[in-house]
Design an enzyme around this catalytic site. Structure first.
Site, short mmCIF file in Angstrom:
data_model
loop_
_atom_site.label_atom_id
_atom_site.label_comp_id
_atom_site.label_asym_id
_atom_site.label_seq_id
_atom_site.Cartn_x
_atom_site.Cartn_y
_atom_site.Cartn_z
N LYS A 40 0.83 -1.20 0.00
CA LYS A 40 0.00 0.00 0.00
C LYS A 40 0.87 1.26 0.00
CE LYS A 40 -0.36 -0.24 5.05
NZ LYS A 40 -1.27 -0.31 6.20
N ARG A 135 -10.06 -0.76 15.54
CA ARG A 135 -10.19 0.04 14.32
C ARG A 135 -11.20 -0.69 13.44
NH1 ARG A 135 -4.32 1.54 12.06
NH2 ARG A 135 -4.53 -0.64 11.39
N TYR A 257 16.09 30.00 9.04
CA TYR A 257 14.95 30.72 9.62
C TYR A 257 15.03 30.77 11.13
CZ TYR A 257 12.60 30.54 5.06
OH TYR A 257 12.27 30.70 3.74
N MET A 311 11.48 24.17 3.52
CA MET A 311 10.76 23.43 2.50
C MET A 311 11.69 22.80 1.47
SD MET A 311 7.77 24.70 -0.14
CE MET A 311 6.62 25.10 1.18
#
Length: 369
Positions: A40, A135, A257, A311
């Site tokens: 998957k 679940r 940053y 990013m």
């Protein structure tokens, strides 16, 4: 769209031979049970089609996906494979499953009745019983009711009884034995159905968990299925990127940053064009979440990621490395023989599953065998 290597942020290499060896190791370990493969999420980020074809050639015949559209992708590549859809029968989509030869893992009575009406005993399915993870899955009462309705089971084409471990990666967890025993009790309700309980971690818990079919996932791709133990699996992926620039940073100056890292000496910093858009998670920013700082490998030497992961780029302190070995264009190992997906997961405070499935689309993807 394939990314040309010369224009890519980095090159991601998937070693299909090592992936196949991981599958074979688990197959030997669980024999005589059948060893399937969970592919998957695009083969855990490695490419579902390529992974499926390599495993089919090695002898794998049963595959597990999460979504019906993933199942179609595998079916297009492997016309004869057995393909189960773990997320169940999507409402109103029985015709899609039937058209592409997909077997839903029926997870609730609504799934069951819709599939039985559509399949009419001509198409197969698994039934998923919950044994403690809470679940997807039938509860015990629903399973008992189903076991008493032979005609409904026939029309649904049931061919596999499934459940899923909540804590298989922790061999000390008492929930493993609890779920094993509950599953054993449920098997008496469905004596004619083959059974599957073990995911990748479950295959290491012993033969009482293997039953008739196991469905390893993350371990095939090199992730460690065993919490707190050495990784028994072979490394499958490597990720390399070039240095974009090397710059001098004065003592006291910040990098990146927010200037979250400041040089405590005159330093050299290398910039690499890979960031959180490419799967190198922001949580790996200096000093990283766990056991930090996160590191890369350059010319066989480890060097720390400093400042914030942004990013599109990271910054690396290369002050202690030979300047002749770190220049614009120098290859940087982000993942490979020195750094594994579990290292990234530890630094980011997450799991190798998330790391693998987060690897970005801006890489040039290369397959080796």
């Amino acid at each position: 769209m394939a990314v040309p290597p010369e224009l890519a942020a980095a090159e991601l290499t998937i070693n299909l031979a090592e992936l196949v060896e991981n599958w074979r190791m688990i197959a030997r370990q669980v024999a005589p049970a059948e060893c399937g493969a969970t592919i998957k999420a695009n083969g855990y980020g490695c490419g579902a089609t390529e992974v499926a074809q390599a495993l089919w050639t090695a002898g794998c015949r049963t595959f597990f996906v999460a979504l019906p559209v993933e199942g179609k992708q595998v079916r297009d590549a492997l016309p004869e494979a057995v393909i189960y859809v773990l997320d169940g029968l999507f409402a109103g989509q029985s015709d899609f499953y039937i058209a592409h030869g997909l077997r839903p893992s029926l997870v609730c009575p609504e799934d069951l009745h819709e599939w039985a009406d559509a399949a009419g005993g001509r198409h197969k399915a698994a039934v998923h019983i919950d044994t403690g993870i809470n679940r997807l899955g039938f509860d015990h009462a629903q399973a008992e009711a189903l076991s008493a309705d032979a005609d409904l089971m026939r029309r649904a084409g049931l061919c596999l009884l499934m459940s899923h471990l909540a804590s298989g990666d922790d061999e000390t967890s008492p929930s493993n034995a609890n779920q094993r025993d509950r599953f054993a009790g449920l098997r008496t309700l469905f004596p004619d159905l083959p059974a599957s309980l073990a995911n990748a971690p479950g295959t290491f818990l012993g033969p009482q968990f293997s039953h008739d079919l196991v469905r390893p996932g993350v371990a095939l791709y090199g992730g460690n299925p065993l919490t707190g133990k050495p990784n028994p699996m072979r490394s499958v992926i490597s990720l390399n990127a070039p240095v974009l620039q090397v710059r001098d940073v004065a003592a006291g100056d910040g990098v990146g940053y927010g200037a979250t890292w400041r040089a405590d000496r005159p330093s050299r910093v290398a910039i690499v064009g890979v960031g959180y858009a490419d799967g190198l998670l922001r949580a790996m920013s200096w000093p990283a979440q766990q056991d930090g700082p996160a590191k890369v490998c350059i010319a066989g030497q480890m060097a720390p990621i400093v400042g914030r992961v942004s990013m599109d780029m990271i910054t690396i302190d290369v002050t202690d490395l030979n300047p002749e070995q770190v220049r614009r264009g120098t290859a940087v190992e982000l993942l490979g023989k020195n750094i594994g997906v579990d290292d990234w997961a530890r630094w980011a405070g997450t799991l190798s599953y998330e790391i693998l499935t987060s690897l970005g689309r801006r890489y040039a993807k290369v397959y080796s065998s």
